[in-house]
Design a protein around this motif. Sequence first.
Motif, PDB file in Angstrom:
ATOM      1  N   GLU A  61     -66.748  63.769 -48.291  1.00  0.00           N
ATOM      2  CA  GLU A  61     -65.783  64.445 -49.164  1.00  0.00           C
ATOM      3  C   GLU A  61     -64.589  65.014 -48.404  1.00  0.00           C
ATOM      4  OE1 GLU A  61     -67.644  66.354 -53.060  1.00  0.00           O
ATOM      5  OE2 GLU A  61     -68.869  66.777 -51.293  1.00  0.00           O
ATOM      6  N   PRO A  62     -64.820  65.773 -47.325  1.00  0.00           N
ATOM      7  CA  PRO A  62     -63.678  66.267 -46.563  1.00  0.00           C
ATOM      8  C   PRO A  62     -62.787  65.125 -46.054  1.00  0.00           C
ATOM      9  CG  PRO A  62     -65.653  67.426 -45.887  1.00  0.00           C
ATOM     10  CD  PRO A  62     -66.087  66.350 -46.827  1.00  0.00           C
ATOM     11  N   ASP A  63     -63.379  64.039 -45.627  1.00  0.00           N
ATOM     12  CA  ASP A  63     -62.585  62.909 -45.136  1.00  0.00           C
ATOM     13  C   ASP A  63     -61.555  62.463 -46.172  1.00  0.00           C
ATOM     14  OD1 ASP A  63     -63.972  62.938 -42.764  1.00  0.00           O
ATOM     15  OD2 ASP A  63     -65.045  61.065 -43.091  1.00  0.00           O
ATOM     16  N   ALA A  64     -61.971  62.424 -47.426  1.00  0.00           N
ATOM     17  CA  ALA A  64     -61.066  61.978 -48.492  1.00  0.00           C
ATOM     18  C   ALA A  64     -59.910  62.970 -48.657  1.00  0.00           C
ATOM     19  CB  ALA A  64     -61.846  61.819 -49.796  1.00  0.00           C
ATOM     20  N   ILE A  65     -60.204  64.255 -48.563  1.00  0.00           N
ATOM     21  CA  ILE A  65     -59.158  65.279 -48.677  1.00  0.00           C
ATOM     22  C   ILE A  65     -58.205  65.194 -47.483  1.00  0.00           C
ATOM     23  CG2 ILE A  65     -58.707  67.768 -48.681  1.00  0.00           C
ATOM     24  CD1 ILE A  65     -61.520  68.059 -50.043  1.00  0.00           C
ATOM     25  N   TYR A  92     -53.565  64.624 -46.376  1.00  0.00           N
ATOM     26  CA  TYR A  92     -52.703  65.379 -45.470  1.00  0.00           C
ATOM     27  C   TYR A  92     -52.369  64.576 -44.214  1.00  0.00           C
ATOM     28  CZ  TYR A  92     -53.914  69.547 -48.203  1.00  0.00           C
ATOM     29  OH  TYR A  92     -54.083  70.472 -49.201  1.00  0.00           O
ATOM     30  N   GLY A  93     -52.839  63.337 -44.162  1.00  0.00           N
ATOM     31  CA  GLY A  93     -52.618  62.531 -42.963  1.00  0.00           C
ATOM     32  C   GLY A  93     -53.388  63.048 -41.760  1.00  0.00           C
ATOM     33  N   LEU A  94     -54.520  63.693 -42.029  1.00  0.00           N
ATOM     34  CA  LEU A  94     -55.352  64.214 -40.937  1.00  0.00           C
ATOM     35  C   LEU A  94     -56.690  63.487 -40.915  1.00  0.00           C
ATOM     36  CD1 LEU A  94     -54.701  68.034 -41.519  1.00  0.00           C
ATOM     37  CD2 LEU A  94     -53.552  66.529 -39.891  1.00  0.00           C
ATOM     38  N   GLY A  95     -57.415  63.676 -39.843  1.00  0.00           N
ATOM     39  CA  GLY A  95     -58.711  63.016 -39.714  1.00  0.00           C
ATOM     40  C   GLY A  95     -59.840  64.009 -39.500  1.00  0.00           C
ATOM     41  N   ARG A  96     -60.998  63.477 -39.297  1.00  0.00           N
ATOM     42  CA  ARG A  96     -62.187  64.309 -39.158  1.00  0.00           C
ATOM     43  C   ARG A  96     -62.101  65.230 -37.934  1.00  0.00           C
ATOM     44  NH1 ARG A  96     -67.874  61.234 -39.428  1.00  0.00           N
ATOM     45  NH2 ARG A  96     -66.870  60.463 -41.326  1.00  0.00           N
ATOM     46  N   ALA A  97     -61.440  64.743 -36.909  1.00  0.00           N
ATOM     47  CA  ALA A  97     -61.296  65.559 -35.693  1.00  0.00           C
ATOM     48  C   ALA A  97     -60.478  66.818 -35.991  1.00  0.00           C
ATOM     49  CB  ALA A  97     -60.640  64.744 -34.589  1.00  0.00           C
ATOM     50  N   HIS A  98     -59.462  66.670 -36.849  1.00  0.00           N
ATOM     51  CA  HIS A  98     -58.676  67.839 -37.229  1.00  0.00           C
ATOM     52  C   HIS A  98     -59.534  68.841 -37.995  1.00  0.00           C
ATOM     53  CE1 HIS A  98     -55.722  64.523 -36.849  1.00  0.00           C
ATOM     54  NE2 HIS A  98     -54.983  65.438 -36.276  1.00  0.00           N
ATOM     55  N   HIS A  99     -60.392  68.320 -38.849  1.00  0.00           N
ATOM     56  CA  HIS A  99     -61.254  69.202 -39.625  1.00  0.00           C
ATOM     57  C   HIS A  99     -62.132  70.056 -38.709  1.00  0.00           C
ATOM     58  CE1 HIS A  99     -64.572  69.720 -42.927  1.00  0.00           C
ATOM     59  NE2 HIS A  99     -63.959  70.843 -42.650  1.00  0.00           N
ATOM     60  N   ARG A 100     -62.697  69.414 -37.701  1.00  0.00           N
ATOM     61  CA  ARG A 100     -63.576  70.143 -36.784  1.00  0.00           C
ATOM     62  C   ARG A 100     -62.819  71.281 -36.100  1.00  0.00           C
ATOM     63  NH1 ARG A 100     -66.658  64.858 -35.803  1.00  0.00           N
ATOM     64  NH2 ARG A 100     -65.120  64.196 -34.272  1.00  0.00           N
ATOM     65  N   VAL A 101     -61.590  70.987 -35.674  1.00  0.00           N
ATOM     66  CA  VAL A 101     -60.792  72.015 -35.012  1.00  0.00           C
ATOM     67  C   VAL A 101     -60.477  73.141 -35.988  1.00  0.00           C
ATOM     68  CG1 VAL A 101     -58.577  72.510 -33.920  1.00  0.00           C
ATOM     69  CG2 VAL A 101     -59.837  70.431 -33.315  1.00  0.00           C
ATOM     70  N   SER A 104     -58.391  64.758 -25.313  1.00  0.00           N
ATOM     71  CA  SER A 104     -58.679  64.330 -26.670  1.00  0.00           C
ATOM     72  C   SER A 104     -58.369  65.451 -27.660  1.00  0.00           C
ATOM     73  CB  SER A 104     -60.153  63.912 -26.762  1.00  0.00           C
ATOM     74  OG  SER A 104     -60.406  63.275 -27.983  1.00  0.00           O
ATOM     75  N   LEU A 105     -58.768  66.651 -27.300  1.00  0.00           N
ATOM     76  CA  LEU A 105     -58.461  67.798 -28.150  1.00  0.00           C
ATOM     77  C   LEU A 105     -56.955  67.988 -28.275  1.00  0.00           C
ATOM     78  CD1 LEU A 105     -59.177  70.316 -29.769  1.00  0.00           C
ATOM     79  CD2 LEU A 105     -59.382  71.568 -27.608  1.00  0.00           C
ATOM     80  N   SER A 106     -56.267  67.761 -27.175  1.00  0.00           N
ATOM     81  CA  SER A 106     -54.837  68.016 -27.123  1.00  0.00           C
ATOM     82  C   SER A 106     -54.058  67.278 -28.215  1.00  0.00           C
ATOM     83  CB  SER A 106     -54.310  67.627 -25.740  1.00  0.00           C
ATOM     84  OG  SER A 106     -52.952  67.285 -25.796  1.00  0.00           O
ATOM     85  N   ARG A 107     -54.413  66.016 -28.418  1.00  0.00           N
ATOM     86  CA  ARG A 107     -53.709  65.240 -29.437  1.00  0.00           C
ATOM     87  C   ARG A 107     -53.842  65.893 -30.797  1.00  0.00           C
ATOM     88  NH1 ARG A 107     -55.165  59.422 -27.754  1.00  0.00           N
ATOM     89  NH2 ARG A 107     -57.195  60.255 -28.303  1.00  0.00           N
ATOM     90  N   VAL A 108     -55.093  66.211 -31.134  1.00  0.00           N
ATOM     91  CA  VAL A 108     -55.393  66.746 -32.447  1.00  0.00           C
ATOM     92  C   VAL A 108     -54.851  68.166 -32.608  1.00  0.00           C
ATOM     93  CG1 VAL A 108     -57.324  67.464 -33.879  1.00  0.00           C
ATOM     94  CG2 VAL A 108     -57.410  65.278 -32.687  1.00  0.00           C
ATOM     95  N   SER A 145     -55.814  77.953 -45.948  1.00  0.00           N
ATOM     96  CA  SER A 145     -55.910  77.318 -47.254  1.00  0.00           C
ATOM     97  C   SER A 145     -56.548  75.928 -47.150  1.00  0.00           C
ATOM     98  CB  SER A 145     -54.507  77.257 -47.856  1.00  0.00           C
ATOM     99  OG  SER A 145     -54.435  76.255 -48.826  1.00  0.00           O
ATOM    100  N   LEU A 146     -56.124  75.165 -46.146  1.00  0.00           N
ATOM    101  CA  LEU A 146     -56.734  73.837 -45.956  1.00  0.00           C
ATOM    102  C   LEU A 146     -58.197  73.968 -45.546  1.00  0.00           C
ATOM    103  CD1 LEU A 146     -56.689  70.790 -45.795  1.00  0.00           C
ATOM    104  CD2 LEU A 146     -55.636  70.954 -43.530  1.00  0.00           C
TER     105      LEU A 146
END
Lengths: 168, 168
Positions: free
Chosen positions: B35-39, B43-52, B77-81, B113-114
């Motif tokens: 579900e989060p992946d779809a949201i 926003y043009g973000l990925g799962r790695a962004h969610h974790r951060v 790797s973290l740096s990109r996200v 909010s996100l």
Amino acid sequence: MVDLNSSPNSEFLREEDLRQGIELLFYAYRDFTGEPDAILDKYGLGRAHHRVIYFVGRNPGITITELLEILRITKQSLSRVLGHLLETDFINQRADPADRRRKQLTLSGKGKSLEHELTSTQMERFARAYRDAGAEAVEGFRRVLIGIVEPEDRARVRPTTMRNDKRR
Amino acid sequence: MVDLNSSPNSEFLREEDLRQGIELLFYAYRDFTGEPDAILDKYGLGRAHHRVIYFVGRNPGITITELLEILRITKQSLSRVLGHLLETDFINQRADPADRRRKQLTLSGKGKSLEHELTSTQMERFARAYRDAGAEAVEGFRRVLIGIVEPEDRARVRPTTMRNDKRR
DNA sequence: AATTAAGGTCAACCATGTTGACTTAATTAT
DNA sequence: ATAATTAAGTCAACATGGTTGACCTTAATT
């Protein structure tokens, strides 16, 4: 929608407890994949190969389509990984005699051996956790995680509570 | 080493039960991230962004190094996200006054909010599962998953069993 | 003053996922 | 018998998020 604040028996539905569940799942999954990943490295394989080897070992004769449903990835993505496992003889393929379009997948001896090497680390982790937590906790663990899984896929998880059931 | 066959009280340590645990964790994690992946896509973000976003929200003022320890990924790797989340103002950074080498990370309003939008879908999934399974099952779920996590990281998972403890 | 620690950055590479288009062979339906 | 459907395979281009390795700056510690 679930009301996170005003439900009467919300004792364990508070945000803090829900976040703890999220974090437990994150950490548990992270650590549970760590050991097999290190072993896979030695064989030049990745986590995606492990998943294929695991589910083929668990479901001998499984077809490509069935595997795709379990893994929820595309055919093209599976193809790379499975193709490599076929070439390197970890997995064997044969046409289903009843419908020769279908390819039945099975582990070779080599494949079974690798499957065991990989999965035994995970089973040991679970065995320790189950033993430390106790049988009742294990039943709770199952009940909660089954609730996290999408309803359509709940039947895929073999119901061990039914293992002494006469229907078996 | 755990003996999977001849241990006296191995009633729930048999291979079948251990494999069920492995599969539950696989399916639960797969569905819990869906579900989060779809949201995130919107926003043009990925799962790695969610974790951060999740762990910054959960640990306001967390530093890069601490975040790396939780996520177990490299700085590069973290740096990109993280760089992207800083540029797009989901996350704010400020130097720790006590040690100005350290950057304290916090969510912006937009970030909060996100975070809420993403995490609430997962919390609802847990709330349903907890409610359906019952309070005892939830306690068992916690005990087993804590046992799956590497001992060093167990302290990271906030102990809700202690919440009425006088030490708090 | 030298060393260590926290963080940043560039580059190349790799694993594993995606979409889209198209093919072949076998089975099933009309 | 022909048409439609299903299972599988394949090619190409691309995205995401990991990795290693080398190197730099700034601030704190020794």
